[in-house]
Design a protein around this motif. Structure first.
Motif, PDB file in Angstrom:
ATOM      1  N   HIS A  29       0.835  -0.980   0.077  1.00  0.00           N
ATOM      2  CA  HIS A  29      -0.082  -0.132  -0.195  1.00  0.00           C
ATOM      3  C   HIS A  29       0.966   1.333   0.002  1.00  0.00           C
ATOM      4  O   HIS A  29       0.511   2.254   0.514  1.00  0.00           O
ATOM      5  N   GLY A  30       2.137   1.044  -0.515  1.00  0.00           N
ATOM      6  CA  GLY A  30       3.219   2.314  -0.379  1.00  0.00           C
ATOM      7  C   GLY A  30       2.539   3.465  -0.824  1.00  0.00           C
ATOM      8  O   GLY A  30       2.312   3.849  -2.079  1.00  0.00           O
ATOM      9  N   ALA A  31       2.399   4.683   0.074  1.00  0.00           N
ATOM     10  CA  ALA A  31       2.138   5.931  -0.407  1.00  0.00           C
ATOM     11  C   ALA A  31       0.637   5.857  -1.492  1.00  0.00           C
ATOM     12  O   ALA A  31       0.934   6.476  -2.210  1.00  0.00           O
TER      13      ALA A  31
ATOM     14  N   THR B 155      -2.670   6.392  -2.585  1.00  0.00           N
ATOM     15  CA  THR B 155      -3.617   7.652  -2.313  1.00  0.00           C
ATOM     16  C   THR B 155      -4.753   7.489  -3.613  1.00  0.00           C
ATOM     17  O   THR B 155      -4.634   6.849  -4.658  1.00  0.00           O
TER      18      THR B 155
ATOM     19  N   TYR C 211      -3.972   6.238   2.454  1.00  0.00           N
ATOM     20  CA  TYR C 211      -3.657   5.355   3.740  1.00  0.00           C
ATOM     21  C   TYR C 211      -2.695   6.022   4.604  1.00  0.00           C
ATOM     22  O   TYR C 211      -1.975   6.843   4.140  1.00  0.00           O
TER      23      TYR C 211
ATOM     24  N   GLU D 112       2.366   3.873   5.324  1.00  0.00           N
ATOM     25  CA  GLU D 112       3.289   3.596   4.090  1.00  0.00           C
ATOM     26  C   GLU D 112       3.655   2.186   3.871  1.00  0.00           C
ATOM     27  O   GLU D 112       3.730   1.547   4.955  1.00  0.00           O
ATOM     28  N   GLY D 113       3.764   1.978   2.820  1.00  0.00           N
ATOM     29  CA  GLY D 113       4.293   0.119   2.788  1.00  0.00           C
ATOM     30  C   GLY D 113       3.412  -0.729   3.094  1.00  0.00           C
ATOM     31  O   GLY D 113       2.142  -0.592   3.053  1.00  0.00           O
TER      32      GLY D 113
ATOM     33  N   SER E  73       2.399  -1.615  10.630  1.00  0.00           N
ATOM     34  CA  SER E  73       3.527  -1.708   9.509  1.00  0.00           C
ATOM     35  C   SER E  73       4.071  -3.020   9.583  1.00  0.00           C
ATOM     36  O   SER E  73       4.684  -3.543  10.395  1.00  0.00           O
TER      37      SER E  73
ATOM     38  N   HIS F 178       0.650   8.841   8.730  1.00  0.00           N
ATOM     39  CA  HIS F 178       0.453  10.083   8.026  1.00  0.00           C
ATOM     40  C   HIS F 178      -0.926  10.620   7.795  1.00  0.00           C
ATOM     41  O   HIS F 178      -1.710   9.839   8.093  1.00  0.00           O
TER      42      HIS F 178
ATOM     43  N   GLY G 228      -1.071  13.285   3.698  1.00  0.00           N
ATOM     44  CA  GLY G 228       0.430  12.479   3.671  1.00  0.00           C
ATOM     45  C   GLY G 228       1.258  13.139   4.729  1.00  0.00           C
ATOM     46  O   GLY G 228       2.500  12.756   4.870  1.00  0.00           O
TER      47      GLY G 228
END
Ligand SMILES: [Zn+2]
Length: 208
Positions: A61-63, A65, A71, A74-75, A105, A115, A166
């Motif tokens: 789900h890295g960054a 949007t 989300y 990150e990652g 995470s 974020h 973010g």
């Protein structure tokens, strides 16, 4: 062709054996030439192979949007230990009125940066009963997001601050009513917690 080579070829070309010799020499030259210039075409192929690489396993789900929302982690992340909108059987430490979505995470369960899921105005930033070190962001339209259990002294925003989608808020931790590092992500509408899963799914950001 240089003159001596041409003369030799002409002489050889007059006999059947000579023509075979010329053919063999041409074939060997072609093969040697291919090997000589091999690096010229092997290098780009090797680079292309290393860039493409094998796909990483698992959901990433890295960054990510979708429109004005994204989300909070990150990652790659996993759903926290059984805590979603509904109370979970067999989760001794979970409160019966759990109204958030717990996510962890994979790369850094303790310390991953959390974020802002969307732009808004910070209305809480600090110790909060149950949720530990917590940030709440007012996004307008009665929608508020809450980020709980962040590490002490990790908050990167203050009350009154405007944040963007973010914007780093703090670090994933286990403060408050928590037994392991995770993010308690909650969404409130007009002051009442709502199920974050359909809310986020409707934005194109399924929590799964
Ligand atoms: Zn939770």
């Amino acid at each position: 062709m240089p003159a001596p080579v041409a003369r030799t070829a002409v002489v050889l070309g007059r006999s059947g054996t000579g023509r075979k010799i010329i053919a063999v020499v041409l074939i060997i030259s072609f093969i040697l030439g291919g090997l000589l210039f091999a690096p010229a075409w092997i290098v780009p192929l090797a680079i292309a192979g290393s860039v493409a690489g094998p796909a990483a396993p698992g959901p990433v789900h890295g960054a990510v949007t979708s429109g004005n929302w994204g989300y909070p982690l990150e990652g790659e992340w996993t759903v926290g230990r059984g805590s979603g909108w509904q109370p979970v059987d067999g989760c001794a430490y979970c409160p019966s009125d759990h109204k958030g979505f717990d996510m962890t995470s994979v790369a850094m369960p303790c310390g991953a940066i959390i974020h802002a899921a969307s732009a808004g105005h910070v209305i809480n930033a600090g110790p909060t009963p149950g949720w530990g070190n917590t940030v709440r962001i007012d996004h307008g339209g009665g929608i508020v997001t809450l980020y709980g259990h962040m590490q002490w002294d990790s908050l990167l925003v203050a009350v009154g601050q405007d944040v963007d989608i973010g914007t780093p808020l703090g670090a994933e931790g286990s403060t408050g009513k928590s037994t392991g590092c995770h993010l308690h992500y909650e969404i409130q509408r007009d002051g009442v917690a709502i199920d974050p899963e359909p809310f986020m799914a409707a934005l194109g950001l399924p929590l799964q």
